[in-house]
Design a protein around this motif. Structure first.
Motif, PDB file in Angstrom:
ATOM      1  N   PHE A  63      -2.171  50.582 112.858  1.00 37.34           N
ATOM      2  CA  PHE A  63      -2.536  52.348 112.547  1.00 37.34           C
ATOM      3  C   PHE A  63      -1.102  52.348 111.993  1.00 37.34           C
ATOM      4  O   PHE A  63      -0.232  52.687 112.463  1.00 37.34           O
ATOM      5  CB  PHE A  63      -2.850  52.938 113.477  1.00 37.34           C
ATOM      6  N   SER A  64      -1.355  53.420 110.837  1.00 40.28           N
ATOM      7  CA  SER A  64      -0.101  53.804 110.007  1.00 40.28           C
ATOM      8  C   SER A  64      -0.421  55.142 109.465  1.00 40.28           C
ATOM      9  O   SER A  64      -1.974  55.280 109.721  1.00 40.28           O
ATOM     10  CB  SER A  64       0.219  52.759 109.158  1.00 40.28           C
ATOM     11  N   ASN A  65       0.300  55.205 108.123  1.00 37.64           N
ATOM     12  CA  ASN A  65      -0.271  57.450 108.433  1.00 37.64           C
ATOM     13  C   ASN A  65      -0.916  56.650 106.577  1.00 37.64           C
ATOM     14  O   ASN A  65      -0.948  58.226 106.470  1.00 37.64           O
ATOM     15  CB  ASN A  65       1.237  57.811 107.674  1.00 37.64           C
ATOM     16  N   ILE A  66      -1.365  55.824 106.213  1.00 34.70           N
ATOM     17  CA  ILE A  66      -2.009  55.585 104.859  1.00 34.70           C
ATOM     18  C   ILE A  66      -3.303  54.364 105.524  1.00 34.70           C
ATOM     19  O   ILE A  66      -2.516  53.554 105.869  1.00 34.70           O
ATOM     20  CB  ILE A  66      -2.096  54.826 103.295  1.00 34.70           C
ATOM     21  N   LEU A  67      -4.264  55.131 105.068  1.00 37.69           N
ATOM     22  CA  LEU A  67      -5.534  54.387 105.453  1.00 37.69           C
ATOM     23  C   LEU A  67      -7.048  54.439 104.611  1.00 37.69           C
ATOM     24  O   LEU A  67      -6.835  55.345 103.431  1.00 37.69           O
ATOM     25  CB  LEU A  67      -6.152  54.922 106.863  1.00 37.69           C
ATOM     26  N   TYR A  68      -7.573  53.389 104.750  1.00 36.93           N
ATOM     27  CA  TYR A  68      -9.161  53.596 104.297  1.00 36.93           C
ATOM     28  C   TYR A  68     -10.577  54.180 104.576  1.00 36.93           C
ATOM     29  O   TYR A  68     -10.302  53.439 106.564  1.00 36.93           O
ATOM     30  CB  TYR A  68      -9.661  52.998 103.258  1.00 36.93           C
ATOM     31  N   ILE A  69     -10.771  55.062 104.336  1.00 36.80           N
ATOM     32  CA  ILE A  69     -12.563  54.912 105.036  1.00 36.80           C
ATOM     33  C   ILE A  69     -13.357  54.474 103.936  1.00 36.80           C
ATOM     34  O   ILE A  69     -12.619  54.979 102.970  1.00 36.80           O
ATOM     35  CB  ILE A  69     -12.402  57.107 105.910  1.00 36.80           C
ATOM     36  N   GLU A  70     -14.102  54.920 104.458  1.00 38.14           N
ATOM     37  CA  GLU A  70     -15.906  55.060 104.311  1.00 38.14           C
ATOM     38  C   GLU A  70     -15.763  55.876 102.992  1.00 38.14           C
ATOM     39  O   GLU A  70     -15.725  57.203 103.515  1.00 38.14           O
ATOM     40  CB  GLU A  70     -17.448  54.485 104.514  1.00 38.14           C
ATOM     41  N   LYS A  71     -16.128  55.998 101.874  1.00 34.78           N
ATOM     42  CA  LYS A  71     -16.317  57.054 100.652  1.00 34.78           C
ATOM     43  C   LYS A  71     -17.403  58.122 101.166  1.00 34.78           C
ATOM     44  O   LYS A  71     -17.071  59.644 101.088  1.00 34.78           O
ATOM     45  CB  LYS A  71     -16.797  56.802  99.340  1.00 34.78           C
ATOM     46  N   THR A  72     -18.522  57.811 101.751  1.00 39.21           N
ATOM     47  CA  THR A  72     -20.145  57.942 102.567  1.00 39.21           C
ATOM     48  C   THR A  72     -19.427  59.209 103.711  1.00 39.21           C
ATOM     49  O   THR A  72     -19.726  59.715 104.027  1.00 39.21           O
ATOM     50  CB  THR A  72     -20.987  57.485 102.807  1.00 39.21           C
ATOM     51  N   ASP A  73     -18.117  58.449 104.992  1.00 38.52           N
ATOM     52  CA  ASP A  73     -17.886  59.482 105.548  1.00 38.52           C
ATOM     53  C   ASP A  73     -16.693  60.661 105.562  1.00 38.52           C
ATOM     54  O   ASP A  73     -16.101  60.703 106.205  1.00 38.52           O
ATOM     55  CB  ASP A  73     -17.206  58.458 106.537  1.00 38.52           C
ATOM     56  N   PHE A  74     -17.194  61.104 104.391  1.00 43.59           N
ATOM     57  CA  PHE A  74     -16.057  62.102 103.934  1.00 43.59           C
ATOM     58  C   PHE A  74     -16.909  63.235 102.527  1.00 43.59           C
ATOM     59  O   PHE A  74     -17.895  63.104 101.865  1.00 43.59           O
ATOM     60  CB  PHE A  74     -15.183  62.333 103.111  1.00 43.59           C
ATOM     61  N   GLN A  75     -17.307  64.803 103.518  1.00 44.19           N
ATOM     62  CA  GLN A  75     -17.977  65.449 102.253  1.00 44.19           C
ATOM     63  C   GLN A  75     -17.419  66.358 101.851  1.00 44.19           C
ATOM     64  O   GLN A  75     -16.865  67.674 103.077  1.00 44.19           O
ATOM     65  CB  GLN A  75     -19.730  65.865 102.869  1.00 44.19           C
ATOM     66  N   GLU A  76     -17.096  67.137 101.133  1.00 43.59           N
ATOM     67  CA  GLU A  76     -16.077  68.304 100.650  1.00 43.59           C
ATOM     68  C   GLU A  76     -16.812  69.306 100.822  1.00 43.59           C
ATOM     69  O   GLU A  76     -16.754  70.280 101.816  1.00 43.59           O
ATOM     70  CB  GLU A  76     -15.548  68.168  99.209  1.00 43.59           C
ATOM     71  N   LYS A  77     -18.515  69.250 100.557  1.00 45.13           N
ATOM     72  CA  LYS A  77     -19.247  70.429 100.937  1.00 45.13           C
ATOM     73  C   LYS A  77     -20.625  69.764 101.611  1.00 45.13           C
ATOM     74  O   LYS A  77     -20.971  69.085 101.158  1.00 45.13           O
ATOM     75  CB  LYS A  77     -20.061  70.811  99.334  1.00 45.13           C
ATOM     76  N   PRO A  78     -20.104  69.670 102.860  1.00 47.84           N
ATOM     77  CA  PRO A  78     -21.298  69.206 103.595  1.00 47.84           C
ATOM     78  C   PRO A  78     -22.867  69.500 103.637  1.00 47.84           C
ATOM     79  O   PRO A  78     -22.928  71.061 103.841  1.00 47.84           O
ATOM     80  CB  PRO A  78     -20.685  69.181 105.469  1.00 47.84           C
ATOM     81  N   LYS A  79     -23.913  68.851 103.843  1.00 45.32           N
ATOM     82  CA  LYS A  79     -24.631  69.160 103.759  1.00 45.32           C
ATOM     83  C   LYS A  79     -25.434  69.654 105.885  1.00 45.32           C
ATOM     84  O   LYS A  79     -24.007  69.179 106.326  1.00 45.32           O
ATOM     85  CB  LYS A  79     -25.956  67.681 104.095  1.00 45.32           C
ATOM     86  N   LYS A  80     -26.392  70.263 106.141  1.00 45.50           N
ATOM     87  CA  LYS A  80     -27.007  70.599 107.153  1.00 45.50           C
ATOM     88  C   LYS A  80     -26.787  68.567 108.051  1.00 45.50           C
ATOM     89  O   LYS A  80     -27.707  67.619 107.553  1.00 45.50           O
ATOM     90  CB  LYS A  80     -27.945  70.970 107.106  1.00 45.50           C
TER      91      LYS A  80
END
Length: 545
Positions: free
Chosen positions: A383-400
């Protein structure tokens, strides 16, 4: 086929039980007779499980006999592949491999016997004329004008066929049965045809070759086969099978029994149609992971035991059904859920920067390789200060009803800490390149959505090949234009990262990538600079179909 550990209830089992009641001293003897003109597929796997499985269950024998009645110089190539697939599935044939061509001399003599009994004749009708004379399902056939030639004439003509004195397609040997028969196959079927093609085994010794129907029953009889098991499309052929054996002087008379063939949705099991796909560059080879060939399934990561279990679940019936792909997928998914190591991977990465953490900070977190099997050991993840996550696990304007990471929202990193996103960075194309977050070591009783991740210091780049159905229709084999139903998204390549721990376990090839699915390493392309993973199956049914 019924599982061999369970009570035998199929109609084939009952036939065999009755056979032993009448023939207490006899041994069950089956055979698997593939045509070496392509690779084996999942339908052949069902036949293998039935023929080899029954022989094993009743302490009998099962022959492997290649039906090489149609000369082809590529036979060797396919014979090698077929043998490999059979052995990989866990079956071993009785004694040496057999070939129909081994019996060509005997089959030729039986043809002469039928001519001498006035039960076969040499026909000079052209192919289209033979089809026309044969009639239809509603219209009876018409006798060939060559049907009443004398025995002497037919013997001489057949000898000249054998000597190569006729051109290919000009004459053939036909059985003399009944052109008025309601069963079209009994309307004087062809027994021998001319082919000036070099044979893989017999080379140029013969220029006439027996048809499958003529050679198959005789080969069964010569090999002392007791039960000739085949699929329902050969049901009418049984009449010809019995007629041939009845009218030649051969001692053994095997019995033919038919069961339903395997029809699997979104697939074609036709070798001819698979060749069309290869010719049109839809796929490159017979072992493409999108194909239901044994080689394709093996490359995709299916195990021999999962394929056998699938075939056992189908049962032996006379009812044709379209089997759901989910039935096959559930067999491998159930097995992999128990046996595979878990690890985290990122297929479509987006970068996370944790702002309230020292940039050189690292923490090792020890996790189980399998949550329910501690015997598979543990692994350390960083675990460190720079990570990768899946693009689909973030939304700037989330849907319902979007419960993963978004600005101002807190989620939990699997095996690790709570994370809150507070800002983002975009490139000139307005695409997000970084997500800036704050992490919290303090845990509380509140439930958070959980996402997976990989530290940038703990990654190796990898290519992931995601497979969907090759066709957009459940029944592609019924469509006139097969190529118009190709799924353009049947193969998708993604480029992301895997955990370094995979490199430390080179003997392990199958993994569950958490929250994504089951994958297998491509052994042929494997090295530390380039790793390719084939998706075996999703975690849940139709996750990405």
């Amino acid at each position: 086929m019924q599982n061999l550990k369970n009570k035998n209830t199929s109609f084939i089992h009952k036939i065999i039980e009755n056979f032993f009641k009448k023939n207490k001293k006899k041994t069950l003897h089956t055979r698997f007779p593939p045509d070496p003109n392509g690779y084996l597929h999942i339908g052949h796997a069902k036949s293998l499980c039935i023929n080899f499985g029954l022989a094993q269950q009743y302490h009998g024998k099962c022959n492997l006999r290649f039906d090489d009645t149609n000369p082809n110089i590529q036979h060797n190539k396919y014979i090698t592949k077929i043998k490999k697939d059979i052995l990989w599935l866990g079956f071993k044939w009785n004694k040496k491999t057999k070939y129909s061509s081994t019996y060509f001399n005997k089959i030729y003599k039986y043809a002469i016997e039928l001519i001498k009994k006035n039960l076969a004749y040499v026909d000079k009708l052209k192919k289209h004329e033979i089809r026309s004379y044969r009639g239809t399902l509603t219209k009876p056939g018409t006798n060939s004008p060559y049907r009443n030639q004398t025995i002497e004439e037919n013997l001489l003509l057949f000898k000249n066929m054998m000597l190569g004195n006729f051109s290919e397609g000009t004459v053939c040997l036909r059985a003399k049965i009944n052109m008025q028969s309601p069963c079209i196959i009994m309307r004087d079927p062809i027994l021998y045809r001319i082919k000036f093609v070099k044979h893989n085994k017999t080379k140029k010794k013969w220029c006439i070759y027996p048809t499958y129907d003529f050679a198959h029953c005789i080969s069964d009889a010569i090999e002392n086969i007791t039960h000739s098991l085949c699929t329902l499309e050969f049901q009418d052929n049984q009449k010809l099978y019995n007629w041939i054996l009845k009218n030649i002087t051969i001692i053994n008379h095997p019995k033919q029994y038919e069961y339903s063939r395997l029809n699997l949705e979104y697939c074609t099991l036709s070798k001819r149609k698979i060749k069309i796909l290869i010719t049109n560059n839809i796929i490159k080879k017979w072992d493409d992971p999108r194909l239901p060939t044994i080689a394709g399934l093996r490359k995709r990561g299916y195990t021999a035991s999962s394929i056998r279990n699938f075939c056992h679940k189908l049962g032996i019936t006379k009812q044709n059904n379209l089997i759901q792909m989910s039935s096959l997928e559930s067999c491998i998914r159930k097995e992999l859920n128990i046996t595979t190591y878990r690890t985290m991977s990122i297929l479509e990465p987006i970068k996370i920067v944790i702002c309230n953490m020292y940039h050189k900070f690292q923490e090792k977190i020890n996790v189980l390789n399998h949550p329910k099997n501690s015997q598979l050991g543990t692994q350390n993840i960083i675990f460190s200060n720079i990570l990768y996550i899946e693009k689909t696990d973030f939304q700037e304007k989330p849907k319902k009803k979007y419960y993963r990471l978004t600005l101002g929202k807190t989620i939990k990193l699997k095996y690790s800490y709570i994370l809150t996103a507070h800002s983002i960075k975009k490139n000139h194309n307005n695409k997000i390149t970084k997500i800036f977050c704050t992490f919290h070591k303090v845990q509380n009783n509140k439930k958070y959505s959980i996402i997976h991740w990989i530290s940038i210091q703990d990654t190796i780049p990898a290519e992931f090949r995601i497979y969907n159905y090759l066709f957009t229709t459940k029944t592609p084999s019924t469509k006139k234009n097969l190529l118009s139903h190709i799924n353009p998204e049947s193969k998708i390549k993604k480029f992301g990262f895997i955990n370094k721990n995979i490199i430390k376990n080179l003997e392990i090839y199958r993994y569950q990538f958490e929250r994504i699915g089951y994958f297998i390493t491509d052994k042929k392309t494997y090295n530390k600079k380039k790793i390719i993973f084939h998706q075996i199956v999703t975690l849940k049914e139709n996750w990405n179909k």
